[in-house]
Design an enzyme around this catalytic site. Structure first.
Site, PDB file in Angstrom:
ATOM      1  N   ARG A  58       0.849  -1.201   0.000  1.00 55.21           N
ATOM      2  CA  ARG A  58       0.000   0.000   0.000  1.00 55.21           C
ATOM      3  C   ARG A  58       0.882   1.248   0.000  1.00 55.21           C
ATOM      4  O   ARG A  58       0.484   2.296  -0.501  1.00 55.21           O
ATOM      5  CB  ARG A  58      -0.959   0.012   1.194  1.00 55.21           C
ATOM      6  CG  ARG A  58      -1.662   1.352   1.419  1.00 55.21           C
ATOM      7  CD  ARG A  58      -3.022   1.241   2.065  1.00 55.21           C
ATOM      8  NE  ARG A  58      -3.037   0.458   3.275  1.00 55.21           N
ATOM      9  CZ  ARG A  58      -2.539   0.832   4.465  1.00 55.21           C
ATOM     10  NH1 ARG A  58      -1.977   2.010   4.612  1.00 55.21           N
ATOM     11  NH2 ARG A  58      -2.592   0.026   5.500  1.00 55.21           N
ATOM     12  N   TYR A 111     -11.906  18.799 -16.330  1.00 52.75           N
ATOM     13  CA  TYR A 111     -12.468  17.460 -16.513  1.00 52.75           C
ATOM     14  C   TYR A 111     -13.694  17.297 -15.595  1.00 52.75           C
ATOM     15  O   TYR A 111     -13.692  17.790 -14.458  1.00 52.75           O
ATOM     16  CB  TYR A 111     -11.380  16.440 -16.170  1.00 52.75           C
ATOM     17  CG  TYR A 111     -11.847  15.021 -16.233  1.00 52.75           C
ATOM     18  CD1 TYR A 111     -12.065  14.402 -17.459  1.00 52.75           C
ATOM     19  CD2 TYR A 111     -12.089  14.295 -15.065  1.00 52.75           C
ATOM     20  CE1 TYR A 111     -12.505  13.097 -17.516  1.00 52.75           C
ATOM     21  CE2 TYR A 111     -12.523  12.983 -15.124  1.00 52.75           C
ATOM     22  CZ  TYR A 111     -12.733  12.394 -16.349  1.00 52.75           C
ATOM     23  OH  TYR A 111     -13.165  11.102 -16.405  1.00 52.75           O
ATOM     24  N   ASP A 183      -3.097  19.915 -14.636  1.00 54.96           N
ATOM     25  CA  ASP A 183      -3.434  18.611 -15.226  1.00 54.96           C
ATOM     26  C   ASP A 183      -2.853  18.581 -16.634  1.00 54.96           C
ATOM     27  O   ASP A 183      -3.265  19.350 -17.506  1.00 54.96           O
ATOM     28  CB  ASP A 183      -4.968  18.448 -15.230  1.00 54.96           C
ATOM     29  CG  ASP A 183      -5.420  17.073 -15.747  1.00 54.96           C
ATOM     30  OD1 ASP A 183      -4.695  16.474 -16.566  1.00 54.96           O
ATOM     31  OD2 ASP A 183      -6.510  16.632 -15.345  1.00 54.96           O
ATOM     32  N   LYS A 208      -4.900   7.545 -20.014  1.00 57.19           N
ATOM     33  CA  LYS A 208      -5.047   8.096 -21.359  1.00 57.19           C
ATOM     34  C   LYS A 208      -3.735   7.928 -22.138  1.00 57.19           C
ATOM     35  O   LYS A 208      -3.327   6.821 -22.390  1.00 57.19           O
ATOM     36  CB  LYS A 208      -5.497   9.558 -21.266  1.00 57.19           C
ATOM     37  CG  LYS A 208      -6.626   9.810 -20.263  1.00 57.19           C
ATOM     38  CD  LYS A 208      -7.948   9.189 -20.694  1.00 57.19           C
ATOM     39  CE  LYS A 208      -9.016   9.291 -19.603  1.00 57.19           C
ATOM     40  NZ  LYS A 208      -9.231  10.601 -19.037  1.00 57.19           N
TER      41      LYS A 208
HETATM   42  C1  PLP Z   1      -9.692  11.036 -17.849  1.00 57.88           C
HETATM   43  C2  PLP Z   1      -9.212  12.293 -17.234  1.00 57.88           C
HETATM   44  C3  PLP Z   1      -9.099  12.417 -15.842  1.00 57.88           C
HETATM   45  C4  PLP Z   1      -9.512  11.301 -14.899  1.00 57.88           C
HETATM   46  O1  PLP Z   1      -8.714  10.176 -15.029  1.00 57.88           O
HETATM   47  P1  PLP Z   1      -9.202   8.684 -14.658  1.00 57.88           P
HETATM   48  O2  PLP Z   1      -7.973   7.873 -14.883  1.00 57.88           O
HETATM   49  O3  PLP Z   1     -10.341   8.346 -15.554  1.00 57.88           O
HETATM   50  O4  PLP Z   1      -9.642   8.726 -13.238  1.00 57.88           O
HETATM   51  C5  PLP Z   1      -8.609  13.614 -15.353  1.00 57.88           C
HETATM   52  N1  PLP Z   1      -8.264  14.639 -16.150  1.00 57.88           N
HETATM   53  C6  PLP Z   1      -8.368  14.555 -17.489  1.00 57.88           C
HETATM   54  C7  PLP Z   1      -7.970  15.714 -18.312  1.00 57.88           C
HETATM   55  C8  PLP Z   1      -8.851  13.392 -18.076  1.00 57.88           C
HETATM   56  O5  PLP Z   1      -8.975  13.316 -19.411  1.00 57.88           O
END
Ligand code: PLP
Length: 392
Positions: A58, A111, A183, A208
């Protein structure tokens, strides 16, 4: 001084210089809940952090650590810690940094899940949230100047591909004593390095582009070592760690990051230019287009404009319902950033958590299509779009 090593080489070799199990050239998946010690003294030193090693998965895990190191090196960060998903990375970061009475400034079209943290969960903890119009830098600067603990940015934004001037806003954030978080999911460190532009922390949905194969979920935060240590501590207690098998898949994906992003940048730009000339299309959103309102900022802070674009069809949501099923080389799915092209609508993907009214308030039209270009041949993708758009 040796020459700086390029992204391409770092993506392949970064984080992998530890000696691996019995000469294996690839990072092993270590599935062990805990790590055993014959010597209690050694065990104590590792537990206290004065000697490298692992205690309990963890907290840390050898496979997960290689993934963290690879992203840390690509982002040029001092430290990194990883999470089960991108939303775990984002929520753990915000809950670590914010306390009751604090104020956070961000923009309206982050997001969808991030927006929910701002509108639903943080206010419950008496954190004041100020969400500004995304394109309005002066409004964001004014909101920051009246005091805030965290300035949270995302660029390019999902799904309308607005671009925020990271250097300008990071300077405004620091002048107000704020921690600046960005982000970087859409750009990836191949196209944009927020830490070099002044951000203190970078967050990613590794689900992604970083993973790139749509087969593993993950998230990561990297940047300032003290801040990352605090976020790591929160995560070791809340337990939102990355699974070792997911880490393995993400490491494998990361090795081709620079190749995939190069092709996706090229495909997205060609398709955006093509869509602009297409009579069925009412508007195209892509920072690489000279007509994009933030193209100059994008050119300054990005080395490529990314694989995601969006467009509006004449005929709104009805037209979207007719066109999307006709595409042969695209998944109709909620994710993005994979080797396959993926199409979606905000109502079914990034902003599924929001009501139609909330989406409208964020400036997200219902007839919008988000198009995440894969690594296929651009001519094939354009031919596919040509036949699908004939339905409009
Ligand atoms: C998909 C996404 C998230 C969230 O990510 P997960 O892995 O689905 O929790 C956050 N920010 C952006 C810009 C995203 O495209």
């Amino acid at each position: 001084m040796t020459d700086p090593i390029s992204n391409a080489t770092l993506a392949v070799w970064g984080g992998e210089d530890e000696s691996l199990v019995q000469g294996a050239t690839q990072v092993p998946v270590v599935y062990s809940a805990a790590y055993g010690y014959d010597s209690v003294d050694d065990w104590l030193e590792v537990a206290l952090g004065s000697k490298p090693g692992h205690i309990y998965s963890r907290n840390t895990n050898p496979t997960v650590q290689v993934f963290e190191d690879k992203v840390r090196i690509l982002e040029g960060a001092a430290a990194a810690t990883s999470f089960a998903t991108g939303m775990a990375a984002i929520s753990n970061t915000l809950f670590t940094l914010l306390s009751p009475g604090d104020r956070v400034v961000s923009v309206k079209d982050t997001y969808g899940g991030t927006n929910k943290i701002f509108t639903e969960f943080l206010p419950r903890l008496r954190v004041e949230v100020d969400l500004c119009d995304t394109g309005d830098h002066a409004q964001i600067e004014a909101a920051v100047a009246s005091g805030c603990r965290v300035l949270y940015l995302e660029t390019p934004t999902n799904p309308t591909l607005k671009v925020l001037d990271l250097a300008r806003l990071a300077a405004a954030g620091h002048a107000a004593g704020a921690i600046v978080v960005a982000d970087n999911t859409f750009a990836t460190p191949i196209n944009q390095k927020p830490l070099q532009l002044g951000a203190d922390l970078v967050v990613h949905s590794a689900t992604k582009f970083l993973g790139g194969h749509a087969d593993a979920l993950g998230g990561v935060v990297c940047g300032d070592a003290d801040l990352v240590r605090r976020i790591y501590h929160y995560r070791e207690i809340t337990g939102a760690m990355l699974d070792p098998m997911a880490a393995f898949l993400l490491i494998r994906g990361l090795k081709t990051l620079h190749l995939r992003i190069r092709q996706q940048n090229e495909n997205a730009l060609r398709i955006a230019r093509w869509l602009q000339e297409c009579p069925a299309v009412a508007a195209v959103y892509y920072p690489g287009l000279e007509t994009h309102p933030h193209h100059d900022v994008a050119r300054r802070q990005m080395s490529g404009f990314g694989g995601v674009l969006s467009f509006m069809l004449h005929g709104g949501f009805d037209a979207v319902k007719r066109v999307l099923p006709r595409l042969r080389f695209a998944h109709r799915a909620a994710n993005l950033g994979a080797v396959e092209t993926i199409v979606g609508t905000p109502a079914t993907t990034s902003h599924v958590e929001c009501t139609a009214e909330e989406r409208a308030a964020m400036g997200i039209p219902e007839g919008l299509v988000r198009y995440s270009a894969g690594i296929e041949d651009a001519d094939d993708l354009i031919a596919d779009l040509t036949q699908a758009l004939a339905a409009v």
